[in-house]
Scaffold this active site. Structure first.
Site, PDB file in Angstrom:
ATOM      1  CB  SER A  45      -0.932   0.025   1.218  1.00 36.47           C
ATOM      2  OG  SER A  45      -1.900  -0.993   1.134  1.00 36.47           O
ATOM      3  N   GLY A 236      -4.443  -1.877  -0.801  1.00 38.71           N
ATOM      4  CA  GLY A 236      -3.608  -1.576  -1.953  1.00 38.71           C
ATOM      5  C   GLY A 236      -3.329  -0.092  -2.060  1.00 38.71           C
ATOM      6  N   GLY A 238      -2.599   3.779  -4.117  1.00 41.54           N
ATOM      7  CA  GLY A 238      -3.129   4.614  -5.180  1.00 41.54           C
ATOM      8  C   GLY A 238      -4.562   5.076  -4.988  1.00 41.54           C
ATOM      9  CB  CYS A 263      -7.307  -0.810   3.070  1.00 46.57           C
ATOM     10  SG  CYS A 263      -6.294   0.692   2.946  1.00 46.57           S
ATOM     11  CG  LEU A 264      -7.779  -0.260  -3.327  1.00 43.73           C
ATOM     12  CD1 LEU A 264      -8.150   1.192  -3.606  1.00 43.73           C
ATOM     13  CD2 LEU A 264      -6.573  -0.663  -4.164  1.00 43.73           C
ATOM     14  CD  GLN A 267      -9.861   3.751  -0.364  1.00 41.77           C
ATOM     15  OE1 GLN A 267      -9.276   3.628  -1.440  1.00 41.77           O
ATOM     16  NE2 GLN A 267      -9.263   4.232   0.716  1.00 41.77           N
ATOM     17  CG  ASN A 305      -0.816   2.602   4.524  1.00 44.81           C
ATOM     18  OD1 ASN A 305      -0.698   3.782   4.217  1.00 44.81           O
ATOM     19  ND2 ASN A 305      -0.199   1.634   3.886  1.00 44.81           N
ATOM     20  CG  PHE A 308      -7.708   8.283  -2.181  1.00 43.41           C
ATOM     21  CD1 PHE A 308      -8.188   9.238  -3.068  1.00 43.41           C
ATOM     22  CD2 PHE A 308      -6.376   7.904  -2.259  1.00 43.41           C
ATOM     23  CE1 PHE A 308      -7.357   9.804  -4.018  1.00 43.41           C
ATOM     24  CE2 PHE A 308      -5.532   8.465  -3.209  1.00 43.41           C
ATOM     25  CZ  PHE A 308      -6.019   9.424  -4.089  1.00 43.41           C
ATOM     26  CG  HIS A 348      -4.700  -2.259   7.313  1.00 45.94           C
ATOM     27  ND1 HIS A 348      -4.310  -3.083   6.272  1.00 45.94           N
ATOM     28  CD2 HIS A 348      -4.764  -1.015   6.795  1.00 45.94           C
ATOM     29  CE1 HIS A 348      -4.125  -2.349   5.183  1.00 45.94           C
ATOM     30  NE2 HIS A 348      -4.404  -1.083   5.473  1.00 45.94           N
ATOM     31  CD  GLU A 350      -4.170  -6.219   7.817  1.00 47.58           C
ATOM     32  OE1 GLU A 350      -3.437  -5.364   7.300  1.00 47.58           O
ATOM     33  OE2 GLU A 350      -5.411  -6.053   7.931  1.00 47.58           O
TER      34      GLU A 350
END
Length: 375
Positions: A45, A236, A238, A263-264, A267, A305, A308, A348, A350
């Site tokens: 990430s 991930g 970006g 996370c990603l 989104q 982390n 966005f 996260h 984990e």
């Protein structure tokens, strides 16, 4: 050797260079974790980012293969107040400087990280460059300005696995060679790799899952042919909006299989449900972020982390229940669908590094798969 960190707004920091004697660009962000620098640096990430660690003394326990979250470090560079040149730990196999140098990643030490972090908190995360080969400050600022912006950047397709593979390894025990005894494998989970951390895969094995990891661009039809009991959407790097192919895949799987995103992945679920995402001023990076579970009214200290977030006002209240919010800035941290087997969190569970307050979410995913099987 001498090193320079130059930001796109013209702010310059001089320090000592370690690792690779070169030059790397990236979005400059800060992480507030007190330890776990190796897990941070190897988290995919962080692709495209230069990481500042706010804890002042980094590197004193070295590095070892067991603490990696991927096969290599993904951060573009490391910024610290002081980099220890001595590693003292029974698990250490290599010093941080040598480890990062082997992957051509530069480190800049002996700068005022407090001043740098305050600058980013005030003005926001920005592009920067670490250089040990160009002493011209104006030249470096120009290079930072010319480097790619994180907005509009699909990095998931760059860090994903090339081919499908199986994961069967459970979480490691602190003692060398030991491991936790995983639960019996009752469920087949297909995990999308947008930049997946290995501890996510271990946690899935811990709760009784046989895991098949697939590339980010794998279609819904290809996944359903694998006959999964559940689908996991990983973290991930970006901007999530250019990863439209992933959002379309999720739309095609809605209601056909239980889905859990982190996370990603969270989104992407937001986008798949018709929502929108936006860039945070300086993001959330660290292992000590308080999140309120809106359904239990309990607070979880979480590892985070991301740069966005999903706009909660863009989601349909008739379809989506907001389950978690960040207590620092009230941003959305979790959601679930009202009628379909789907939920996600922005943080996260984990950890690695970070607290384990949210590890129960992997058990919730298992329960969702159990209930779906009964239906």
């Amino acid at each position: 050797m001498d090193a320079i960190l130059a930001l796109e707004d013209g702010r310059i920091f001089h320090g000592r260079g370690y690792g690779a004697a070169g030059e790397r660009f990236g979005e400059v962000v800060f992480n507030t974790s007190l330890s776990g620098y190796q897990e941070i640096l190897t988290d995919p990430s962080y692709a495209g980012q230069i990481v500042i660690l706010t804890y002042p003394h980094i590197g004193n326990y070295g590095t070892n293969p067991l603490d990696c979250e991927a096969a290599r470090p993904y951060a573009e560079g490391l910024v610290v107040r002081e980099l220890s040149e001595v590693a003292s730990n029974w698990r250490s196999e290599e010093e941080v400087s040598d480890y990062l140098g082997g992957y051509a990643i530069p480190v800049i030490s002996h700068i005022d990280t407090r001043a740098l972090v305050l600058h980013l908190r005030k003005h926001g995360a920005m592009r920067g460059v670490i250089s040990m080969i160009d002493p011209d400050e104006k030249s470096l600022v120009a290079k930072a300005k010319a480097s790619p912006s994180m907005v509009g950047l699909d990095l998931a397709s760059r860090v994903t696995t090339i081919s499908r593979y199986q994961w069967t390894e459970p979480s490691h025990h602190i003692l060398k060679g030991g491991s936790n005894q995983p639960a019996a494998r009752r469920f087949h989970v297909v995990a999308y790799d947008y930049g997946i951390k290995q501890n996510i895969l271990r946690r899935l094995v811990d709760v009784g899952c046989h895991v098949t990891v697939v590339p980010a661009t794998t279609t819904a039809a290809e996944v359903m042919k694998l006959k999964p009991d559940g689908v996991f959407l990983s973290n991930g790097p970006g901007d999530p909006e250019p990863v439209e192919y992933a959002a379309q895949t999720v739309r095609e799987m809605l209601g056909r299989v239980p889905v859990f995103g982190i996370c990603l992945g969270h989104q992407i679920i937001g986008l798949a449900l018709g929502g929108k995402t936006y860039k945070l001023k300086f993001g959330h990076h660290g292992g000590n972020h308080p999140v309120m579970n809106l359904e239990t009214q309990k607070v979880e200290i979480t590892a985070q982390n991301h740069g966005f977030a999903v706009d909660p006002d863009s989601l349909k209240a008739s379809e989506v229940i907001l389950t978690h919010k960040n207590l620092n800035d009230d941003t959305l941290e979790g959601l679930r669908h009202r009628s379909l087997p789907l939920f996600s969190v922005q943080y996260h569970p984990e950890a690695s590094p970070g607290p384990h307050d949210s590890a129960y979410l992997f058990g919730r995913f298992v329960k969702m798969m159990e209930e779906f099987k009964k239906q």
